[in-house]
Design an enzyme around this catalytic site. Structure first.
Site, PDB file in Angstrom:
ATOM      1  N   HIS A 307       1.141  -1.203   0.115  1.00 16.05           N
ATOM      2  CA  HIS A 307      -0.213   0.134   0.042  1.00 16.05           C
ATOM      3  C   HIS A 307       0.741   1.121   0.121  1.00 16.05           C
ATOM      4  O   HIS A 307       1.597   1.165   0.701  1.00 16.05           O
ATOM      5  CB  HIS A 307      -0.898  -0.010   1.678  1.00 16.05           C
ATOM      6  CG  HIS A 307      -1.818  -1.220   1.374  1.00 16.05           C
ATOM      7  ND1 HIS A 307      -2.142  -2.031   2.155  1.00 16.05           N
ATOM      8  CD2 HIS A 307      -3.077  -1.069  -0.152  1.00 16.05           C
ATOM      9  CE1 HIS A 307      -3.006  -2.846   1.848  1.00 16.05           C
ATOM     10  NE2 HIS A 307      -3.798  -2.545   0.934  1.00 16.05           N
ATOM     11  N   ASN A 495       3.729  -0.136   5.181  1.00 17.39           N
ATOM     12  CA  ASN A 495       4.283  -2.039   5.806  1.00 17.39           C
ATOM     13  C   ASN A 495       3.664  -3.009   5.735  1.00 17.39           C
ATOM     14  O   ASN A 495       3.494  -3.497   6.430  1.00 17.39           O
ATOM     15  CB  ASN A 495       4.306  -1.497   7.095  1.00 17.39           C
ATOM     16  CG  ASN A 495       4.935   0.058   7.630  1.00 17.39           C
ATOM     17  OD1 ASN A 495       6.502  -0.358   6.816  1.00 17.39           O
ATOM     18  ND2 ASN A 495       5.115   0.374   8.635  1.00 17.39           N
ATOM     19  N   HIS A 496       2.718  -3.134   4.517  1.00 18.65           N
ATOM     20  CA  HIS A 496       2.266  -3.765   4.085  1.00 18.65           C
ATOM     21  C   HIS A 496       2.719  -5.066   2.628  1.00 18.65           C
ATOM     22  O   HIS A 496       1.591  -4.984   2.008  1.00 18.65           O
ATOM     23  CB  HIS A 496       0.323  -3.605   4.234  1.00 18.65           C
ATOM     24  CG  HIS A 496       0.227  -2.811   5.293  1.00 18.65           C
ATOM     25  ND1 HIS A 496      -0.974  -1.921   4.749  1.00 18.65           N
ATOM     26  CD2 HIS A 496      -0.071  -2.845   5.730  1.00 18.65           C
ATOM     27  CE1 HIS A 496      -1.068  -1.252   6.269  1.00 18.65           C
ATOM     28  NE2 HIS A 496      -0.532  -2.084   6.349  1.00 18.65           N
ATOM     29  N   GLN A 497       3.760  -4.852   2.621  1.00 16.87           N
ATOM     30  CA  GLN A 497       4.360  -6.051   1.840  1.00 16.87           C
ATOM     31  C   GLN A 497       3.131  -7.241   1.461  1.00 16.87           C
ATOM     32  O   GLN A 497       3.868  -7.783   2.188  1.00 16.87           O
ATOM     33  CB  GLN A 497       5.843  -6.034   1.469  1.00 16.87           C
ATOM     34  CG  GLN A 497       6.510  -4.786   1.921  1.00 16.87           C
ATOM     35  CD  GLN A 497       6.607  -3.715   2.638  1.00 16.87           C
ATOM     36  OE1 GLN A 497       5.866  -4.918   3.783  1.00 16.87           O
ATOM     37  NE2 GLN A 497       7.354  -2.988   3.317  1.00 16.87           N
TER      38      GLN A 497
END
Length: 597
Positions: A307, A495-497
């Protein structure tokens, strides 16, 4: 490592973060499984359990963070030092669940139905919802903001609101209601659109990392061993079969063999990094860096998603300067009963899901923007005395942060060299697709409308125009071109890798995994983390990673049924590959019976 017999176990789980904690704990529920969990970091420190400290940037906090650096980009992160954005990732038991904002969001049911529609049988919403509920221990069933049908009690993972909310949070919700949104509702239930104070992974006012939730209850099991400060450098291969791992600890290399499987749970960056180091990936790239090719798997490291967001600064005139929320009384309150400002992430516990003017998901209930907030947090104080100013004069600052939920830009993970200690080369390609830029600009316009509601105007909420870097100063303030310039300079990676070793159906050339999370072309190797997710979900990612890990553990248990413990044949397990057959189960049971563990 002990004698030779002790060096061979049934399963090695690589990575003790969100996914690894879940998988290791669930596998060790089976007394016939011998499980070792390897984590590159150490144990979770006590200060990490303080919710209000989650965005602190002290030296001790940085020890828990891999702090990955992206490659410089031509269209994003231009205002960051050296044009480089950073990705924080947890280097500690519990992984990023030990340093994140703790928000419990699952995404939209459409996300999972999309996976199924693209050929991943068994991954639709009706299939994954039971796994979300399996891990959950929701402490607020029966309350207005919880849709009980979609939640459960009795799992390892406590879910509830923080016990403290700053008053401004409720004013923001009142503003959202003025704009016609549902508020103070369950955004993990039947309808995702609206604003709410989110539930979080918190217990007794303290952060509940996945390590504390899953590994602590399992720590006395004789068949589970957790080894910290152990950095895995490669998976050991015997032809096309994973036979174990090599890891570095205490200045030396150690080998650990497996009888059954290696399970990678190192996250969306390090799982593909390990696959590449182990010879599983695009042939040309592996040959270019001198890694022997075990399996030519073009999709490894590709499809990297995250994101992306942009912070819009505001100030509250009526809170001038205000009292610091971190003082000695707040500290004593937190220690005594886990309440007060320290048992909170301030405005960061607030979120909303909205439709941009570009949204094509209004009818189906599929928002394309999420809104985060930041401010009013008890994480900084000079004296600790009651009445200390919360900031130096002027109105109190806070932020509204629009987030693109389904960005179209894609990145990749690649090796810099075959040296396992060299950090991976991370290319995010942020804002390369015009759609992502237009959505963020529309998100800026939305938060401006929210700030202009009477609920917020009565407190003197006003937009704070930021300092304008470079060529942005030549553009008309508050024009779309002005905001685009700022977005490209002050880019926020979330922080949504995910997606860098994705699942996919048979015949999909980019699919690294099958629908049971097994690595294609390699036996005895499975992925159980965010790397497996084919498309980033429309919300914070941590809950979805827990769900994937729960499913991975169940797949493994089905593929290796224990005689006398589970007489059912595994459903949908592959045949002809040494997994799941009655003969294999009997042989495995005989081996485990003869082991002296």
């Amino acid at each position: 490592m002990g004698d030779k017999k002790k060096e061979e176990v049934d399963f090695v789980v690589v990575g003790g973060g969100t996914a690894g904690a879940v998988v290791a704990a669930r596998l060790s529920e089976r007394p016939d499984f011998n499980v070792v969990l390897l984590e590159a970091g150490g144990c979770e420190p006590a200060f990490a359990q303080v919710p209000s400290f989650y965005i602190s940037d002290g030296d001790v906090r940085r020890l828990l963070d891999w702090d990955f650096k992206l490659e410089p980009q031509a269209e994003a992160c231009l205002g960051h030092e050296d044009g480089v954005c950073h990705w924080p990732r947890g280097k500690v038991l519990g992984g990023t669940s030990t340093i994140n904002g703790m928000m419990y969001m699952r995404g939209n049911r459409w996300d999972y139905d999309r996976w199924e529609a693209e050929g991943l049988a068994g991954w639709g919403w009706r299939h994954v919802l039971p796994y979300f509920k399996k891990s959950e221990d929701n402490a607020e069933l029966g309350q207005k903001h919880v849709d009980d049908e979609y939640h459960s009690r009795g799992g390892y993972l406590t879910v509830q609101r923080f016990p403290d909310q700053p008053p401004l949070a409720w004013d923001i919700l009142a503003g959202a209601a003025e704009l016609g949104f549902r508020t103070n509702v369950d955004l993990n239930g039947r309808n995702q659109t609206g604003f709410t104070v989110a539930q979080a992974n918190v217990r007794d006012g303290r952060r509940l990392s996945l390590s504390r939730a899953f590994l602590h209850p399992a720590r006395d099991r004789p068949n589970l061993r957790v080894i910290t400060n152990a950095m895995v450098v490669r998976v050991s291969m015997d032809g096309d079969r994973a036979r174990g791992v090599v890891f570095h600890r205490d200045g030396a290399l150690h080998k650990l063999r497996v009888r059954r499987e290696v399970v990678l749970a190192a996250g969306a960056i390090q799982t593909p990094h390990l696959l590449l180091l182990s010879g599983v990936g695009p042939r040309r790239h592996l040959e270019d860096v001198g890694v022997r090719v075990v399996a030519d798997c073009p999709g490894v490291g590709g499809n990297l998603q995250n994101h992306i967001s942009f912070s819009v600064d505001f100030a509250v005139e009526s809170i001038t300067p205000g009292s610091n929320r971190l003082d000695m009384p707040a500290f004593e309150q937190f220690l005594s009963n886990g309440t007060g400002a320290m048992a909170s992430t301030g405005l960061s516990q607030l979120t909303g899901f909205v439709h941009s003017r570009f949204s094509d998901g209004v009818a189906s209930g599929l928002p394309d923007l999420q809104v985060f907030f930041e401010g009013c947090i008890a994480n900084c104080s000079i004296t600790g005395l009651p009445g200390e100013p919360s900031h130096q004069g002027g109105p109190m600052p806070f932020r509204m942060i629009p987030v693109v939920l389904r960005p179209k830009s894609r990145g990749e993970v690649r090796l810099r060299s075959r040296d396992p200690t060299a950090p991976p080369k991370l290319t995010a390609n942020y804002l390369q697709d015009r759609y992502d830029v237009d959505l963020l600009i529309d998100g800026v316009r939305f938060v401006q409308r929210l700030a202009n509601t009477s609920a917020l105007r009565q407190h003197g909420v006003a937009l704070v125009m930021p300092e304008t870097p470079g060529g942005c100063s030549e553009l008309e303030p508050d024009s779309d071109a002005y905001w685009e310039c700022l977005i490209r300079h002050r880019t926020n990676p979330e922080n949504h890798q995910c997606g860098s070793a994705r699942m996919g159906p048979d015949g999909d050339p980019g699919a690294v995994l099958d629908a049971r999370l097994q690595v294609r072309g390699v036996r005895g190797l499975r992925v159980a983390d965010a790397a497996a997710i084919p498309h980033v979900v429309s919300a914070n990612l941590n809950a979805a990673v827990v769900m994937v890990a729960e499913r991975a553990a169940d797949f493994i248990k089905q593929d290796y049924p224990a005689w006398g413990l589970d007489r059912r044949r595994p459903t949908g397990s592959p045949t002809g590959r040494g997994r799941g057959s009655l003969l294999d189960s009997l042989l495995s049971l005989a081996r485990s019976t003869g082991d002296s563990r």
